[in-house]
Design an enzyme around this catalytic site. Structure first.
Site, PDB file in Angstrom:
ATOM      1  N   LYS A 189     -31.420 -14.154 -82.607  1.00 29.15           N
ATOM      2  CA  LYS A 189     -32.642 -13.983 -83.405  1.00 29.15           C
ATOM      3  C   LYS A 189     -32.347 -14.261 -84.884  1.00 29.15           C
ATOM      4  CE  LYS A 189     -35.035 -13.123 -79.843  1.00 29.15           C
ATOM      5  NZ  LYS A 189     -35.598 -11.987 -79.150  1.00 29.15           N
TER       6      LYS A 189
HETATM    7  C1  LIG Z   1     -36.198 -11.460 -77.881  1.00 30.79           C
HETATM    8  C2  LIG Z   1     -37.576 -11.004 -77.691  1.00 30.79           C
HETATM    9  C3  LIG Z   1     -37.881  -9.718 -77.235  1.00 30.79           C
HETATM   10  C4  LIG Z   1     -36.864  -8.764 -76.680  1.00 30.79           C
HETATM   11  O1  LIG Z   1     -35.777  -8.511 -77.447  1.00 30.79           O
HETATM   12  P1  LIG Z   1     -34.397  -8.031 -76.766  1.00 30.79           P
HETATM   13  O2  LIG Z   1     -33.624  -7.514 -77.911  1.00 30.79           O
HETATM   14  O3  LIG Z   1     -33.785  -9.210 -76.112  1.00 30.79           O
HETATM   15  O4  LIG Z   1     -34.744  -6.947 -75.789  1.00 30.79           O
HETATM   16  C5  LIG Z   1     -39.205  -9.338 -77.201  1.00 30.79           C
HETATM   17  N1  LIG Z   1     -40.187 -10.172 -77.556  1.00 30.79           N
HETATM   18  C6  LIG Z   1     -39.940 -11.426 -77.974  1.00 30.79           C
HETATM   19  C7  LIG Z   1     -41.077 -12.287 -78.372  1.00 30.79           C
HETATM   20  C8  LIG Z   1     -38.634 -11.883 -78.039  1.00 30.79           C
HETATM   21  O5  LIG Z   1     -38.395 -13.143 -78.436  1.00 30.79           O
END
Ligand SMILES: *Cc1c(COP(=O)(O)O)cnc(C)c1O
Length: 368
Positions: A189
């Site tokens: 991210k």
């Molecule tokens: C990555 C993501 C999540 C979940 O995050 P995690 O840390 O992997 O549980 C939720 N919503 C969106 C849109 C994402 O891209």
């Protein structure tokens, strides 16, 4: 080869600072719910422009626990409907169904890939209680309109900001628009830990307090359990890593915006439809997603040119085996998008020559 994302290269920029931060944690002898988390929560709340940040184990938990806290606070109840974009990542939907709430899948707006406008109005029923806008691919949804709609219909707003750290509109960042917002710090991210991590941001004192208990066995005071909580805490090591990387988030976002601008200016091919950037700062460019009605050919061509691409996402939630109850829905735009979208390399460390290589590879594509 131009990698889709060179995570090793991204983190190598901060290698020594990360080692120093981890060394401090190792030497402190305190590994969970300590000073690093406290500092990170304060710093990230300030960054987003809200009163509270509550660290949790991942982004899915951030969303799931917020809905659960609203249930505990009596603001929503099982069976209530949650308006959510149909083209989101599965995690948004999982958070809803885990709480025995009902996801109402809403077609996105074609230009922004985000929730908005007439589609929301048409999806509204007497059971609607929550809107979950997802700032998909890093582009902040039309939050002024969504908040006005929520206010008019007395709905709570939970932003899914997992892809949009630092995206802003009218000087208000992702995480500060809704009643609460869930963030993921998954390594890939825009603000990424070295493992799993997540957080909720909110300015609601009661919600923040409930979440602080829920993430820690439902306990405010050690061995006194108010709720049947969970263990979803953000480790000291990850908090320390995030504190280092938060200092460079704006710089990295600017680099992403530079990459995006060059793609937008340089890619000229009628077979490739470019994304809409929105107004200045609105897009944090977690992903640079183009559309093509011959995506497989395009992906193959780019691969032959040494450009790695990915598809976000190949199968929409309502077509997943996990959700047979949603399988009969017809969501033509969402289904089309899932056939057409392709994510080009997006990385704050992409070199000028790599960017040009991607542009040239896109421009040399010819539909068979
Ligand atoms: C990555 C993501 C999540 C979940 O995050 P995690 O840390 O992997 O549980 C939720 N919503 C969106 C849109 C994402 O891209």
């Amino acid at each position: 080869m131009v990698k889709f994302l060179d995570l090793q290269g991204v983190n190598a920029q901060y290698r020594q600072a990360l080692i120093d931060a981890c060394t401090d944690v190792i030497d402190s002898g305190w590994y969970i719910m300590g000073e690093q988390l406290k500092h990170f929560e304060a710093e990230f709340a300030r960054y987003c422009g809200v009163k509270h940040c509550i660290g949790v184990a991942n982004g899915l938990d951030a969303l799931t626990l917020t809905l659960r806290a609203w249930k505990l606070l009596g603001r929503i109840a099982e069976g209530d409907e949650v308006l959510v974009p149909a083209n989101t990542y599965i995690a948004t939907i999982l958070a809803i169904t885990e709480n025995k709430l009902v996801p109402v899948l809403v077609e996105p707006e074609e230009g922004s890939f985000n929730l908005g406008g007439n589609n929301l109005r048409e999806a509204l029923t007497s059971r609607s209680r929550v809107i979950m806008p997802v700032h998909l691919y890093g582009r902040l949804a039309d939050m002024p309109a969504i908040m006005a709609f929520a206010k008019a219909h007395d709905l709570l707003v939970l932003e899914d900001s997992a892809q949009a750290h630092g995206a802003e509109l009218n000087e208000c960042r992702a995480g500060a628009w809704g009643d609460a917002s869930g963030f993921s710090f998954y390594p890939g991210k825009n603000l990424g830990a070295l493992g799993d991590a997540g957080a909720i941001t909110t300015s609601d004192d009661a919600l923040a307090e409930t979440l602080r208990a829920l993430r820690n066995y439902g306990s405010h005071v050690k061995y006194m359990n108010m709720y049947q909580g969970v263990n979803s805490r953000l480790d000291e090591l990850q908090a320390a890593v995030l504190r280092v990387k938060l200092q460079f988030l704006d710089e990295e976002t600017k680099m992403r915006q530079v990459v995006a601008k060059q793609y937008l200016d340089g890619i000229r091919n009628p077979a490739i439809q470019l994304p809409e950037p929105g107004v200045d700062g609105q897009h944090a460019w977690h992903l640079f997603v183009v559309r093509s009605d011959c995506r497989e050919q395009l992906q193959q061509h780019l691969s032959q040119q040494g450009v790695q691409t990915l598809v976000h996402y190949p199968v929409p939630p309502h077509r997943q085996q996990a959700y047979p109850q949603l399988g009969n829905l017809s969501l033509p735009l969402t289904e089309l998008l899932h056939e057409q979208v392709l994510s080009l390399p997006m990385d704050p460390t992409l070199s000028a020559s790599s960017i040009q290589h991607v542009i040239d590879a896109c421009n040399s594509f010819q539909r068979l």
